[in-house]
Motif scaffolding. Structure first.
Motif, PDB file in Angstrom:
ATOM      1  N   PRO A 191      19.153   0.508  -2.655  1.00 48.86           N
ATOM      2  CA  PRO A 191      18.344  -0.080  -3.736  1.00 48.86           C
ATOM      3  C   PRO A 191      17.110  -0.820  -3.236  1.00 48.86           C
ATOM      4  O   PRO A 191      16.115  -0.898  -3.956  1.00 48.86           O
ATOM      5  CB  PRO A 191      19.322  -1.044  -4.434  1.00 48.86           C
ATOM      6  N   ALA A 192      17.166  -1.344  -2.013  1.00 50.72           N
ATOM      7  CA  ALA A 192      15.978  -2.004  -1.460  1.00 50.72           C
ATOM      8  C   ALA A 192      14.856  -0.997  -1.259  1.00 50.72           C
ATOM      9  O   ALA A 192      13.677  -1.291  -1.523  1.00 50.72           O
ATOM     10  CB  ALA A 192      16.322  -2.681  -0.135  1.00 50.72           C
ATOM     11  N   LEU A 193      15.207   0.200  -0.813  1.00 54.66           N
ATOM     12  CA  LEU A 193      14.208   1.250  -0.646  1.00 54.66           C
ATOM     13  C   LEU A 193      13.583   1.607  -1.988  1.00 54.66           C
ATOM     14  O   LEU A 193      12.360   1.742  -2.105  1.00 54.66           O
ATOM     15  CB  LEU A 193      14.843   2.486  -0.011  1.00 54.66           C
ATOM     16  N   ILE A 194      14.411   1.742  -3.015  1.00 55.22           N
ATOM     17  CA  ILE A 194      13.888   2.048  -4.349  1.00 55.22           C
ATOM     18  C   ILE A 194      12.977   0.929  -4.830  1.00 55.22           C
ATOM     19  O   ILE A 194      11.925   1.166  -5.443  1.00 55.22           O
ATOM     20  CB  ILE A 194      15.056   2.283  -5.323  1.00 55.22           C
ATOM     21  N   ASN A 195      13.358  -0.323  -4.546  1.00 55.81           N
ATOM     22  CA  ASN A 195      12.534  -1.464  -4.920  1.00 55.81           C
ATOM     23  C   ASN A 195      11.181  -1.415  -4.236  1.00 55.81           C
ATOM     24  O   ASN A 195      10.140  -1.702  -4.850  1.00 55.81           O
ATOM     25  CB  ASN A 195      13.274  -2.751  -4.567  1.00 55.81           C
ATOM     26  N   VAL A 196      11.163  -1.033  -2.959  1.00 58.39           N
ATOM     27  CA  VAL A 196       9.899  -0.929  -2.231  1.00 58.39           C
ATOM     28  C   VAL A 196       9.046   0.200  -2.788  1.00 58.39           C
ATOM     29  O   VAL A 196       7.828   0.060  -2.958  1.00 58.39           O
ATOM     30  CB  VAL A 196      10.175  -0.717  -0.725  1.00 58.39           C
ATOM     31  N   VAL A 197       9.674   1.331  -3.113  1.00 62.24           N
ATOM     32  CA  VAL A 197       8.932   2.480  -3.635  1.00 62.24           C
ATOM     33  C   VAL A 197       8.306   2.153  -4.983  1.00 62.24           C
ATOM     34  O   VAL A 197       7.123   2.429  -5.223  1.00 62.24           O
ATOM     35  CB  VAL A 197       9.856   3.708  -3.743  1.00 62.24           C
ATOM     36  N   THR A 198       9.080   1.555  -5.885  1.00 66.57           N
ATOM     37  CA  THR A 198       8.536   1.214  -7.204  1.00 66.57           C
ATOM     38  C   THR A 198       7.486   0.115  -7.100  1.00 66.57           C
ATOM     39  O   THR A 198       6.493   0.124  -7.825  1.00 66.57           O
ATOM     40  CB  THR A 198       9.665   0.766  -8.141  1.00 66.57           C
ATOM     41  N   GLY A 199       7.710  -0.832  -6.193  1.00 68.12           N
ATOM     42  CA  GLY A 199       6.736  -1.902  -6.027  1.00 68.12           C
ATOM     43  C   GLY A 199       5.447  -1.453  -5.387  1.00 68.12           C
ATOM     44  O   GLY A 199       4.394  -2.070  -5.589  1.00 68.12           O
ATOM     45  N   SER A 200       5.498  -0.373  -4.621  1.00 74.02           N
ATOM     46  CA  SER A 200       4.290   0.093  -3.945  1.00 74.02           C
ATOM     47  C   SER A 200       3.233   0.556  -4.933  1.00 74.02           C
ATOM     48  O   SER A 200       2.029   0.490  -4.636  1.00 74.02           O
ATOM     49  CB  SER A 200       4.633   1.228  -2.982  1.00 74.02           C
ATOM     50  N   ALA A 201       3.651   1.023  -6.112  1.00 77.56           N
ATOM     51  CA  ALA A 201       2.672   1.445  -7.119  1.00 77.56           C
ATOM     52  C   ALA A 201       1.776   0.275  -7.529  1.00 77.56           C
ATOM     53  O   ALA A 201       0.561   0.424  -7.671  1.00 77.56           O
ATOM     54  CB  ALA A 201       3.393   2.022  -8.338  1.00 77.56           C
ATOM     55  N   VAL A 202       2.369  -0.905  -7.713  1.00 73.71           N
ATOM     56  CA  VAL A 202       1.599  -2.101  -8.078  1.00 73.71           C
ATOM     57  C   VAL A 202       0.790  -2.602  -6.892  1.00 73.71           C
ATOM     58  O   VAL A 202      -0.414  -2.878  -7.003  1.00 73.71           O
ATOM     59  CB  VAL A 202       2.545  -3.211  -8.586  1.00 73.71           C
ATOM     60  N   VAL A 203       1.430  -2.721  -5.739  1.00 81.00           N
ATOM     61  CA  VAL A 203       0.782  -3.295  -4.566  1.00 81.00           C
ATOM     62  C   VAL A 203      -0.385  -2.421  -4.101  1.00 81.00           C
ATOM     63  O   VAL A 203      -1.472  -2.935  -3.767  1.00 81.00           O
ATOM     64  CB  VAL A 203       1.816  -3.487  -3.439  1.00 81.00           C
ATOM     65  N   GLU A 204      -0.206  -1.111  -4.098  1.00 79.78           N
ATOM     66  CA  GLU A 204      -1.277  -0.232  -3.646  1.00 79.78           C
ATOM     67  C   GLU A 204      -2.452  -0.231  -4.613  1.00 79.78           C
ATOM     68  O   GLU A 204      -3.604  -0.074  -4.193  1.00 79.78           O
ATOM     69  CB  GLU A 204      -0.731   1.187  -3.455  1.00 79.78           C
ATOM     70  N   GLN A 205      -2.188  -0.426  -5.900  1.00 78.41           N
ATOM     71  CA  GLN A 205      -3.274  -0.547  -6.857  1.00 78.41           C
ATOM     72  C   GLN A 205      -4.055  -1.837  -6.643  1.00 78.41           C
ATOM     73  O   GLN A 205      -5.284  -1.847  -6.673  1.00 78.41           O
ATOM     74  CB  GLN A 205      -2.716  -0.510  -8.285  1.00 78.41           C
ATOM     75  N   VAL A 206      -3.340  -2.947  -6.426  1.00 81.85           N
ATOM     76  CA  VAL A 206      -4.001  -4.246  -6.254  1.00 81.85           C
ATOM     77  C   VAL A 206      -4.867  -4.251  -4.996  1.00 81.85           C
ATOM     78  O   VAL A 206      -6.009  -4.733  -5.012  1.00 81.85           O
ATOM     79  CB  VAL A 206      -2.955  -5.379  -6.194  1.00 81.85           C
ATOM     80  N   PHE A 207      -4.352  -3.704  -3.904  1.00 81.90           N
ATOM     81  CA  PHE A 207      -5.059  -3.767  -2.625  1.00 81.90           C
ATOM     82  C   PHE A 207      -5.915  -2.525  -2.346  1.00 81.90           C
ATOM     83  O   PHE A 207      -6.536  -2.439  -1.276  1.00 81.90           O
ATOM     84  CB  PHE A 207      -4.059  -3.966  -1.484  1.00 81.90           C
ATOM     85  N   GLY A 208      -5.938  -1.575  -3.276  1.00 78.26           N
ATOM     86  CA  GLY A 208      -6.764  -0.386  -3.087  1.00 78.26           C
ATOM     87  C   GLY A 208      -6.332   0.468  -1.914  1.00 78.26           C
ATOM     88  O   GLY A 208      -7.167   0.970  -1.150  1.00 78.26           O
ATOM     89  N   ILE A 209      -5.021   0.656  -1.757  1.00 82.32           N
ATOM     90  CA  ILE A 209      -4.472   1.408  -0.627  1.00 82.32           C
ATOM     91  C   ILE A 209      -4.239   2.856  -1.062  1.00 82.32           C
ATOM     92  O   ILE A 209      -3.604   3.101  -2.092  1.00 82.32           O
ATOM     93  CB  ILE A 209      -3.154   0.776  -0.151  1.00 82.32           C
ATOM     94  N   PRO A 210      -4.705   3.827  -0.303  1.00 84.60           N
ATOM     95  CA  PRO A 210      -4.527   5.240  -0.674  1.00 84.60           C
ATOM     96  C   PRO A 210      -3.134   5.752  -0.330  1.00 84.60           C
ATOM     97  O   PRO A 210      -2.964   6.625   0.530  1.00 84.60           O
ATOM     98  CB  PRO A 210      -5.612   5.949   0.139  1.00 84.60           C
ATOM     99  N   GLY A 211      -2.120   5.236  -1.018  1.00 88.18           N
ATOM    100  CA  GLY A 211      -0.745   5.620  -0.746  1.00 88.18           C
ATOM    101  C   GLY A 211      -0.130   6.406  -1.886  1.00 88.18           C
ATOM    102  O   GLY A 211      -0.783   6.743  -2.882  1.00 88.18           O
TER     103      GLY A 211
END
Length: 314
Positions: free
Chosen positions: A246-266
């Motif tokens: 579940p931690a991996l899933i949490n990181v994957v779902t959270g990356s959508a927000v974090v990558e948008q905020v920081f402008g990361i091409p992920g």
């Protein structure tokens, strides 16, 4: 020889069962995503300026949108089985394979570092709090952990930018390519996981420290350090290992927000942009790759748990 062959049969059977489960899971995930995307209103080429009919017909033919939905699904599924995720609607000069090939290492670096940081700090703080259970250190750490769980990532990420980039000018507010671009996104992804890992480790360590076999070992005169590292830490980490999925899933779902905020091409950013622009193939490709990674990580975690506790095998 017979005993060796018999011992191998259950292993082969379990491996085959897990591979079959993984294939069925990915197929159901891809099918559900395909249906939901096509059920959503709008299309990939719906713009304010209406294209001429001949241009629209050429686009539909190029991307198979002129076919029926069952035929589109079967064609995409056949290509995906062969490893071809199709062309991107939003980025016509790139295939989905190329976009994911560029984005996956970026997301893997951020997510891997965030999980590693969460494990290192979470386990350390959890063990420290358990060894000082009831004291002010324990209460302070658990209060901070509660705050870390309560604050969502879409609040944490802008706060980190405001503090470390805008106010202190220590780190860049976004972008990618330098080592300092990694720091704030990794912290934003790791903070909730650090909090949860610390609370989970503390609770598990308290249960283990009160076990009868540890009382007996302590009565034999073993030092607290040896008790901790030789007898208590491994069983206390079993719930933490189970939490990795579940931690991996949490990181994957959270990356959508974090990558948008920081402008990361992920991967997360491509998923959001693809969903907003109805880029069917890009969203399906991201979902399929992330699903395959999650299935693979779950298999590794199950094997690790079986190694740490042989009672789970069977």
């Amino acid at each position: 020889m017979r005993s060796d062959s018999r011992s191998r049969h259950p292993v082969v059977a379990r491996l085959g069962s897990r591979v079959l489960e993984a294939v069925i899971t990915l197929w159901l995930l891809a099918t559900l995503c395909f249906v939901l995307l096509r059920a959503a209103p709008g299309g990939p080429f719906d713009t304010e300026k209406v294209a001429p009919p001949e241009v629209q017909a050429a686009l539909d033919a190029q991307y198979r949108l002129d076919q029926s939905l069952p035929m589109q699904y079967l064609a995409w599924l056949g290509d995906a089985v062969r490893g071809d995720l199709g062309p991107s609607f939003q980025y016509p000069d790139y295939t989905v394979n190329q976009l994911i090939g560029n984005a996956l290492p970026v997301s893997a670096l951020n997510g891997g570092l965030a999980l590693l940081l969460a494990l290192l700090l979470g386990v350390t703080l959890g063990v420290w709090a358990a060894l000082r259970a009831g004291g002010w250190t324990d209460r302070a750490l658990m209060l901070l952990a509660g705050l870390g769980l309560a604050i969502p990532k879409f609040v944490v990420a802008p706060l980190l930018v405001l503090l470390f980039a805008v106010t202190l000018h220590w780190l860049p507010a976004g972008g990618w390519g330098e080592w300092d671009n990694v720091v704030l996104p990794v912290i934003a992804l790791a903070l909730p996981n650090i909090a949860y890992c610390a609370r989970l480790t503390r609770a598990s360590m308290l249960d283990v420290l009160s076990a009868d076999y540890l009382r007996a070992a302590r009565a034999r005169g073993l030092s607290e350090t040896r008790l901790l590292f030789a007898h208590a830490l491994k069983p206390a980490l079993l719930p933490v290992v189970a939490w990795l999925s579940p931690a991996l899933i949490n990181v994957v779902t959270g990356s959508a927000v974090v990558e948008q905020v920081f402008g990361i091409p992920g991967m997360g950013r491509y998923f959001v942009q693809g969903a907003l622009n109805r880029d069917y193939t890009l969203v399906l490709g991201v979902v399929l790759v992330i699903g395959a990674l999650i299935v693979a990580i779950n298999t590794v975690v199950d094997a690790l748990r079986g190694w740490m506790d042989p009672r789970l095998e069977g």
